[in-house]
Design a protein around this motif. Sequence first.
Motif, PDB file in Angstrom:
ATOM      1  N   ARG A 134       1.730   1.958  -3.581  1.00  8.53           N
ATOM      2  CA  ARG A 134       0.558   2.088  -4.148  1.00  8.53           C
ATOM      3  C   ARG A 134       0.313   3.726  -3.929  1.00  8.53           C
ATOM      4  NH1 ARG A 134      -4.108  -1.947  -3.406  1.00  8.53           N
ATOM      5  NH2 ARG A 134      -5.158  -1.173  -5.115  1.00  8.53           N
ATOM      6  N   GLN A 189       0.850  -1.179  -0.056  1.00  7.58           N
ATOM      7  CA  GLN A 189      -0.050  -0.060  -0.105  1.00  7.58           C
ATOM      8  C   GLN A 189       0.933   1.330  -0.022  1.00  7.58           C
ATOM      9  OE1 GLN A 189      -3.046  -0.455  -0.416  1.00  7.58           O
ATOM     10  NE2 GLN A 189      -3.937   1.682  -0.559  1.00  7.58           N
ATOM     11  N   TYR A 226      -4.947   2.830  -8.511  1.00  6.90           N
ATOM     12  CA  TYR A 226      -4.068   2.556  -7.777  1.00  6.90           C
ATOM     13  C   TYR A 226      -3.994   2.163  -6.418  1.00  6.90           C
ATOM     14  CZ  TYR A 226      -1.263   4.856 -11.453  1.00  6.90           C
ATOM     15  OH  TYR A 226      -0.706   4.940 -12.655  1.00  6.90           O
ATOM     16  N   LEU A 227      -5.311   2.786  -5.562  1.00 10.06           N
ATOM     17  CA  LEU A 227      -5.175   2.646  -3.934  1.00 10.06           C
ATOM     18  C   LEU A 227      -6.510   1.865  -3.775  1.00 10.06           C
ATOM     19  CD1 LEU A 227      -4.962   6.424  -3.457  1.00 10.06           C
ATOM     20  CD2 LEU A 227      -3.174   4.707  -3.257  1.00 10.06           C
TER      21      LEU A 227
END
Length: 254
Positions: free
Chosen positions: A18, A15, A67-68
Motif C-alpha cells: 500500500r 501495508q 491507499y493507506l
Amino acid sequence: MSNHSPTPGPLSFVQYLRNVAFYLHIALATILIGFWGLFKVATGGREGAIRVSTVWIGHVVWSARVYLGLIAEVRGTPPTHDCIVAAKHQSFWDIMVISHAVPRRAFIMKREVMRVPIMGWYAYKVGCIPIDRSRGKDAMTAISERVSERIAERSLGQLIIYPEGTRTLPGQRKAYKHGVASIRAATGLDVVPVAVNTGLFWPRKGWGIRPGRAVVEFLPVIPPGTDSVTFMADLENQIEGNSDRLMAEAGFRG
C-alpha cells in the motif's frame, strides 16, 4: 481514543504494498497536476497557484485515506485571517493537513528549495518567503520586513512556521527558535499554535506509513501584546502539552 493505534515493528506485506502504490500514485498525480496547473499559475498569479496547490494537497490527503487507511482529522478552528501558524512538526503529513485546512497557506523556506525547478516556482507563486540562513540575524530582519510588506499588500495569508526548525520524533522536544517571536514583534500578527500526533502514523522519513486517525489541532489564538519571553514559554507549553495529549489519545506511551 483513536480507532487505530500505531503499530510498532516492521510493516506487514500488505501495508508495504500500500505504501508503494501510494507513492507511485502521488508521483504520477504530481506530474499531471503540475502540468495542468502551469497555465493557471501563469495567468492567475498567486490565486492560480493557491488553487493548484489546493487541488494537489487535497489529492494527497484523499489518496492517503484510500491507499493507506490514513485519515486526517482537524480539530479547533483553522484561521482564515493574516496570522502566523506555529506548529509542531513530526512529518510531511502535518504539512499536508495544516496546508489543507487553511485557505491561503505560505511557508518560510530555505532559499535553495525555492531554486528547485517547477517546485520552487510554485512555492514562490503561492507566496512562500525564502530565507538565506547564511545571513544570520539579518535574515530574520529581512523576513520580518517582507512579511510586513505582504500585510500591507493584503497578500500574506496564513504563514506556517515550525518553531523547532525541524521534524521531531514522537515524544521528542527540541529547543524552540525565536524567529517566530521576532516576526510577531515586528508585525503584530496573531499566532495560532498547532498540536499534532502525525508522527505516530507517518514517520519522519516518510516510509512505513500506517493506517489510523492522525490529528492536527488548531489551538486558541495568542494575540500580540505579551513580551517575547512570556510568549515563547506560552507557545511551547501550548504546542507540546497538547501534542502530548493527542499522542496519548492515539495510544502512545513515551
